[in-house]
Design a protein around this motif. Structure first.
Motif, PDB file in Angstrom:
ATOM      1  N   SER A 192       4.354   5.091  -7.380  1.00 47.22           N
ATOM      2  CA  SER A 192       5.034   5.024  -6.094  1.00 47.22           C
ATOM      3  C   SER A 192       6.404   4.395  -6.311  1.00 47.22           C
ATOM      4  N   PHE A 193       7.275   4.606  -5.372  1.00 43.15           N
ATOM      5  CA  PHE A 193       8.617   4.021  -5.484  1.00 43.15           C
ATOM      6  C   PHE A 193       8.946   3.315  -4.192  1.00 43.15           C
ATOM      7  N   PHE A 194       8.892   2.001  -4.203  1.00 49.16           N
ATOM      8  CA  PHE A 194       9.256   1.275  -3.003  1.00 49.16           C
ATOM      9  C   PHE A 194      10.671   0.742  -3.170  1.00 49.16           C
ATOM     10  N   PRO A 195      11.479   0.907  -2.130  1.00 45.71           N
ATOM     11  CA  PRO A 195      12.863   0.461  -2.260  1.00 45.71           C
ATOM     12  C   PRO A 195      12.983  -1.059  -2.313  1.00 45.71           C
ATOM     13  N   VAL A 196      11.936  -1.748  -1.919  1.00 48.18           N
ATOM     14  CA  VAL A 196      11.999  -3.200  -1.820  1.00 48.18           C
ATOM     15  C   VAL A 196      10.990  -3.835  -2.758  1.00 48.18           C
ATOM     16  N   GLY A 237       0.821  -1.207   0.000  1.00 53.56           N
ATOM     17  CA  GLY A 237       0.000   0.000   0.000  1.00 53.56           C
ATOM     18  C   GLY A 237       0.848   1.247   0.000  1.00 53.56           C
ATOM     19  N   PRO A 238       0.232   2.404  -0.178  1.00 57.39           N
ATOM     20  CA  PRO A 238       0.985   3.652  -0.274  1.00 57.39           C
ATOM     21  C   PRO A 238       1.874   3.904   0.948  1.00 57.39           C
ATOM     22  N   ASP A 239       1.449   3.436   2.119  1.00 57.43           N
ATOM     23  CA  ASP A 239       2.261   3.678   3.318  1.00 57.43           C
ATOM     24  C   ASP A 239       3.254   2.543   3.575  1.00 57.43           C
ATOM     25  N   GLY A 240       3.361   1.610   2.656  1.00 60.45           N
ATOM     26  CA  GLY A 240       4.339   0.537   2.819  1.00 60.45           C
ATOM     27  C   GLY A 240       3.777  -0.702   3.483  1.00 60.45           C
ATOM     28  N   THR A 241       2.525  -0.644   3.937  1.00 61.75           N
ATOM     29  CA  THR A 241       1.943  -1.838   4.554  1.00 61.75           C
ATOM     30  C   THR A 241       1.178  -2.630   3.496  1.00 61.75           C
ATOM     31  N   PRO A 242       1.049  -3.949   3.698  1.00 61.73           N
ATOM     32  CA  PRO A 242       0.380  -4.764   2.674  1.00 61.73           C
ATOM     33  C   PRO A 242      -1.126  -4.508   2.602  1.00 61.73           C
ATOM     34  N   VAL A 243      -1.664  -4.462   1.395  1.00 62.52           N
ATOM     35  CA  VAL A 243      -3.111  -4.396   1.213  1.00 62.52           C
ATOM     36  C   VAL A 243      -3.539  -5.625   0.414  1.00 62.52           C
ATOM     37  N   ASN A 244      -4.738  -6.081   0.670  1.00 59.11           N
ATOM     38  CA  ASN A 244      -5.198  -7.315   0.037  1.00 59.11           C
ATOM     39  C   ASN A 244      -5.221  -7.200  -1.477  1.00 59.11           C
ATOM     40  N   ALA A 245      -4.706  -8.222  -2.129  1.00 59.51           N
ATOM     41  CA  ALA A 245      -4.819  -8.310  -3.583  1.00 59.51           C
ATOM     42  C   ALA A 245      -5.588  -9.590  -3.891  1.00 59.51           C
ATOM     43  N   LEU A 246      -4.913 -10.662  -4.286  1.00 58.68           N
ATOM     44  CA  LEU A 246      -5.646 -11.903  -4.551  1.00 58.68           C
ATOM     45  C   LEU A 246      -6.219 -12.503  -3.273  1.00 58.68           C
TER      46      LEU A 246
END
Lengths: 554, 313
Positions: free
Chosen positions: A537-541, A78-87
């Motif tokens: 968004s740009f996540f380093p990981v 998610g935008p704040d780096g925490t996981p959001v549900n996908a599948l």
């Protein structure tokens, strides 16, 4: 006379051409709108070909990004780096944190109409650890501590023994050896994406080689990917369960190796989202659309404490010598004057903005900094080292990559270290990256300038590296207290996030106090995103950009 | 003529084989392996090397390699597009490179010969100075300078031509690459053509032909031109190859999915098989080119063929 005219003419042309090459600073205003006839099209510049689309083989950042756009993982970041549900529609975890149950969305289907099932995950996960496939990212399954992953990867057990099961067609059960606090974060990683078994089996060795050999279930599907071509294209998947929240109709990727041409194409309006090369960052930083990215890459010097042969013995096993070197070079100059790409001085072993703790804060926010440049102190350490080692001079060979800005950095480090610590000599030895890595893995080096990129959003992605016996513990530092801290963090503390976080901080402090690595900088880079484009968004990981959330609002 | 040709062909085959061997040895001497990444453990690397047969003794690797090369099977890519047969990679890239290279050679040669002849006929005139001037520019500037200048002015500022190569405009988007690549061959051909033409024009048989009252157009077009072509054909073969290999930078600038950019990527990522395949392809092309040139000599100037055959006897 004619000769004179010719010479003058020649000069004139030279001057024209040269000035054309030098002064290309056109205005940054976009001259082309992105969406025409209502369709939203995003044009992305890329510097490398698409190497692999098989989620169990792919390792390159660009590939992972595309895979997660066309074959959805269980969770997105998610935008704040925490996981959001996908599948995964929902999940349950048992009290000890060793068993996860994922409920896969009922309306999630592959594009051929068959439902996405738990078996698709079981198939893909087994494929990832199957030694026959020699997948480079099979270790992610070990990081996730999935039951039996390690013996399977080592070939001691059949892949069917992996701790992942299909309870029913939409229920996936995962057994893990010990609680992993960042388990859901890991599930965002494309290596854990499902693969439709029937389809992949039918395609055999052709699976994922080209757009016609891919079966998608994500917000987009791959509509064109010419083998060896310089473009590839994604289109919106109308059968996607959440298609109404997918805004882009089409994403075109253009491969351009030359960074200057990339920027011309951006300014031209041909491309909407491009990465800048290091030397372009300073030039474009005041333009609209300039976006800074903090990469997770940490660059550091790795001293070898226990070389493979006595010829390589340098005195680096002496802590005072390592401390002296660690404090002797000016990191600010490296970042602000040599790189100028947004890199920041690294006074730490765990990069900035890598991981968020149980307190909701970035690891770095609540932790000390270490090994800050201090030339006077460096000299004190050097004096002590000289006394302890009984020498006046040491010569250390520094190996480094022969590409990008690395040689410049190595030369600067050499002059800084030699000037601050009279008697320390650095021999520079540039190497192609692959052979530099080879030398370091064989412990066949004295000191290396190297980097490490994070694989998951937890300090452990770095700290794990310096345990006794780790393949990546190039310098062969060994400390029982440290090993215990890491073992605890992976074991008994796993159910106590706050205590675990403290243990990780302790571990980092040990690494820094012992100068196991001498940090130099955390890599920064930048991108140009055309104004009006949102959600990039740009996540380093892991997956850098999630295209599902990208929109063009003009 | 037949014997001469047969001997040339035999020589070409031997050269091919030597190149193959040399390439293999050179690549073996290169440090690192294609699987040498930070994130791979030694165990996994061994598994990968076993999978691709890189753990076998060298002579077996070599034997396997030559065997499959002769069958036209270049193996699979290890890195660039994992497990993709290299022949597939080449299949799409070779035509692109050939098209642009071919266009550049043809354009460069035609303009070059024209410039050279005009300069020779109108010696010490403005046309001569102009031709010399163009050759100097063409020889001294690397092709990427033209490429960058053109892509900035014509592609970016004026927007007359596409900035990057695109399959939707396969001809339009090759115009700038073609022009930037043809400059060097144009200049070289022009210089050779001028020198040769001047020499031919001053020769006795030309004076004789002129005295016989042959019209100037025929004099130049048939008698002089034919003799002028010989040295040009000699330089044309290496020039063509240079265009193909020298296209590396130009391909990068215009984002052309050609052989050159494939080679660069393959070298960067230690993709052995791809490097070998591309270089092998270049070598074969060069050998073929030289073969054609050798045979063409014979056709254009019988003296060469005869001289060579006489020496044999």
């Amino acid at each position: 006379m004619k000769k004179l005219i010719s010479i003058l003419l020649a000069l004139a042309i030279v001057v024209t051409v040269l000035s054309a090459c030098g002064s290309s600073s056109p205005d940054p205003v976009a001259n082309q709108t992105v969406s025409d006839d209502g369709r939203k099209i995003l044009n992305v510049g890329r510097s490398n070909e698409l190497f692999d689309m098989d989620s169990t083989i792919a390792t390159e950042a660009d590939c992972l990004e595309v895979i997660s756009a066309i074959i959805e993982p269980l969770f997105y970041t998610g935008p704040d780096g925490t996981p959001v549900n996908a599948l995964a529609e929902s999940y349950e975890v048992n009290e000890s944190g060793t068993e996860y149950i994922f409920h896969i969305r009922q309306n999630a289907n592959w594009m051929n109409g068959t439902p996405v099932t738990a078996d698709d995950f079981v198939f893909a996960w087994r494929r990832l650890v199957d030694p026959v496939n020699a997948s480079e990212y099979s270790f992610m399954m070990e990081v996730a501590a999935v039951k039996n992953a390690t013996p399977i990867i080592c070939g001691e057990m059949a892949p069917e023994e992996l701790g992942v099961y299909a309870v029913d067609s939409k229920t996936l059960k995962v057994e893990i050896d010990h609680p992993v606090t960042y388990f859901l974060n890991l599930m965002t990683f494309p290596s854990f994406c499902p693969i439709n078994e029937a389809y992949a089996t039918e395609k055999g060795s052709q699976y994922a080689l080209g757009a016609d050999n891919l079966l998608c279930c994500g917000p987009f599907y791959m509509s064109a990917w010419e083998v060896g071509g310089n473009t590839y294209q994604l289109k919106k998947n109308d059968s996607y369960y959440d298609a109404e929240h997918v805004y882009l109709d089409e994403i075109n990727f253009q491969i351009i190796k030359d960074s200057q041409q990339t920027m011309l194409a951006y300014e031209n309006g041909d491309l909407d989202y491009v990465r800048l090369s290091g030397d372009q960052v300073a030039r474009y930083q005041n333009y609209e659309g300039f976006t800074r990215i903090e990469e997770g890459y940490l660059w550091y010097l790795s001293p070898n404490l226990n070389p493979s042969s006595t010829e390589l013995s340098t005195g680096l096993e002496n802590l005072n010598l390592r401390m002296a070197i660690a404090l002797s070079y000016d990191k600010e100059i490296i970042c602000n004057e040599l790189l100028k790409d947004g890199s920041i001085p690294a006074n730490f072993a765990i990069p900035n903005k890598l991981a968020i703790g149980p307190d909701g804060k970035d690891f770095r926010e609540t932790t000390d900094t270490y090994l800050k440049t201090d030339k006077a102190k460096a000299q004190e350490y050097w004096e002590k080292a000289k006394a302890e080692l009984g020498v006046d001079e040491v010569t250390i060979e520094l190996i480094y990559d022969d590409s990008d800005a690395t040689p410049t950095i190595a030369q600067f480090l050499q002059s800084e270290i030699e000037n601050t610590l009279p008697g320390v000599h650095l021999d520079l030895k540039a190497q192609p990256k692959k052979s530099r890595t080879d030398l370091m893995q064989k412990r066949n080096y004295e000191m290396g300038l190297t980097r490490w990129g994070p694989d998951y959003a937890d300090p452990m992605t770095y700290l794990d590296m310096w345990t006794t016996g780790s393949t990546y513990n190039y310098g062969e530092w060994s400390n029982a207290e440290y090993d215990q801290l890491i073992a605890d963090a992976n074991g008994e503390l796993a159910n106590d996030p706050a205590a675990r976080w403290e243990a990780l901080k302790q571990a980092e402090k040990l690494v820094m106090d012992n100068a196991v690595i001498l940090p130099v900088y955390q890599k920064g880079t930048a991108a140009m995103v055309r104004p009006g484009i949102t959600g990039i968004s740009f996540f380093p990981v892991g997956v850098g950009t999630i295209y599902k959330s990208v929109d063009i609002v003009k | 003529m037949l014997k001469y040709t047969a001997k040339r062909i035999l020589l070409a085959v031997v050269t091919t084989f030597l190149i193959l061997t040399l390439l293999f040895i050179m690549l073996q001497a290169m440090p690192g392996s294609p699987f040498n990444d930070e994130k791979i453990t030694q165990v996994q690397r061994a598994a990968l090397e076993a999978k691709y047969g890189l753990d076998k003794p060298l002579y077996i690797q070599y034997f396997n390699y030559v065997k499959s090369m002769l069958r036209g099977d270049f193996g699979v890519s290890y890195v660039i597009q994992k497990n993709m047969p290299i022949s597939e990679l080449l299949k799409v890239r070779v035509p692109v490179s050939l098209q642009i290279g071919g266009q550049a050679v043809i354009l460069g040669t035609i303009i070059g010969i024209f410039l050279g002849i005009v300069a020779a006929i109108k010696r010490n005139s403005f046309a001569d100075s102009f031709a010399t001037f163009v050759s100097v520019i063409g020889v001294s500037f690397p092709s990427y300078v033209f490429a960058l200048a053109m892509s900035y002015f014509i592609g970016f500022k004026m927007e007359w031509l596409p900035l990057l190569y695109t399959t939707s405009h396969p001809f339009l988007s090759t115009i700038m690459p073609t022009i930037s690549m043809c400059m060097f061959s144009m200049a070289t051909v022009a210089r050779f053509a001028r020198t040769e033409m001047v020499e031919v024009l001053g020769s006795d048989y030309m004076t004789l032909a002129d005295a016989k009252g042959i019209p100037t157009r025929r004099l130049i077009g048939v008698h002089a031109l034919r003799n002028t072509l010989i040295p040009i054909i000699t330089v044309l073969a290496p020039l063509t190859m240079e265009l193909m290999t020298g296209s590396l930078v130009v391909e990068q600038i215009f984002a052309i999915p050609g052989l050159g950019s494939l080679l660069v990527t393959a070298i960067q990522f230690n993709d052995y098989n791809v490097v070998l395949a591309v270089i092998f392809f270049y070598s074969i092309a060069f050998i073929l080119m030289m073969l054609v040139v050798d045979i063409l000599y014979g056709v254009i100037d019988p003296r060469i063929r005869l001289a060579k055959e006489e020496r044999k006897v």
